[in-house]
Design an enzyme around this catalytic site. Sequence first.
Site, PDB file in Angstrom:
ATOM      1  N   GLY A   9       0.834  -1.207   0.000  1.00 27.98           N
ATOM      2  CA  GLY A   9       0.000   0.000   0.000  1.00 27.98           C
ATOM      3  C   GLY A   9       0.862   1.248   0.000  1.00 27.98           C
ATOM      4  N   GLY A  68      -0.505   4.745  -1.400  1.00 28.77           N
ATOM      5  CA  GLY A  68      -1.736   5.328  -0.865  1.00 28.77           C
ATOM      6  C   GLY A  68      -1.476   6.526   0.030  1.00 28.77           C
ATOM      7  CE1 TYR A  69      -4.131  11.945   3.426  1.00 27.61           C
ATOM      8  CE2 TYR A  69      -3.970  10.474   5.310  1.00 27.61           C
ATOM      9  CZ  TYR A  69      -4.085  11.756   4.796  1.00 27.61           C
ATOM     10  OH  TYR A  69      -4.147  12.825   5.637  1.00 27.61           O
ATOM     11  CG  LEU A  70      -0.119   5.730   6.720  1.00 30.23           C
ATOM     12  CD1 LEU A  70       0.348   7.022   7.386  1.00 30.23           C
ATOM     13  CD2 LEU A  70      -0.836   4.845   7.727  1.00 30.23           C
ATOM     14  N   GLY A  71       0.644   5.259   2.957  1.00 24.64           N
ATOM     15  CA  GLY A  71       1.769   4.502   2.420  1.00 24.64           C
ATOM     16  C   GLY A  71       2.858   5.376   1.830  1.00 24.64           C
ATOM     17  NE  ARG A 130      -2.826  -4.010  -5.328  1.00 20.83           N
ATOM     18  CZ  ARG A 130      -4.056  -3.544  -5.194  1.00 20.83           C
ATOM     19  NH1 ARG A 130      -5.085  -4.356  -5.202  1.00 20.83           N
ATOM     20  NH2 ARG A 130      -4.270  -2.261  -5.038  1.00 20.83           N
ATOM     21  CE  LYS A 153      16.431  10.810  -7.841  1.00 21.32           C
ATOM     22  NZ  LYS A 153      16.993  12.079  -8.256  1.00 21.32           N
ATOM     23  CE  LYS A 181      -7.985  -1.056  11.219  1.00 25.61           C
ATOM     24  NZ  LYS A 181      -7.384   0.221  11.618  1.00 25.61           N
TER      25      LYS A 181
END
Length: 194
Positions: free
Chosen positions: A10, A13-16, A35, A44, A128
């Site tokens: 991930g 993504g936003y946090l990734g 994927r 970079k 979770k």
Amino acid sequence: MEKSKVLIVGGTGYLGKRLVKSSLANGHDTYILQRPEIGVAIEKGAHLVTASFNDHQSLVDAVKLMEVVICAIFGVHIRSHHIFLQFKIVDAIKEAGNIKRFFPSEFGMDPARMENAMEPGRVTFDDKMVVRKAFEEAGIPFTYVSAYCFAGYFLGGLCQISHILPSTDSVVLLGNGNQKGHPKNIHNKVGPLM
């Protein structure tokens, strides 16, 4: 600090994206799971490793190259989360047998402390906990990072379910509007070390 080979699931993504940037800034050899069906733009200095949730062996092969796996897949309170994809990561980590530390997608509220949560958030917290049980029973070394909404998912939308920006016409208060946060709920939990 010891440098590691880190796989971020991930990582676009936003946090990734932020986790990738931090990992690189700390000098870790940082990889992003790509994927094949999805194109990515990466930070970079990061590397791509191709694997698919639909191809168990590709996940095992990717994990075998790493020491640390950080999962930042979509896991917010909206029911369309992807928390259960972590079962596939758990299976790959078990088979590979080389991971020193797994950070599951736990970056929001600590689900173990959310027994009084209201719907729709309650569903994600329960999900979770099911995933937690899977990797705890698998004996995978883990660390939970429960940052209690640090990323601004809720603040920007004034805690409105499925809104990132604040409403211009109304705000819905869940429950009776008297729920309070408390500092005693802030804690860390670290799994067994290898």
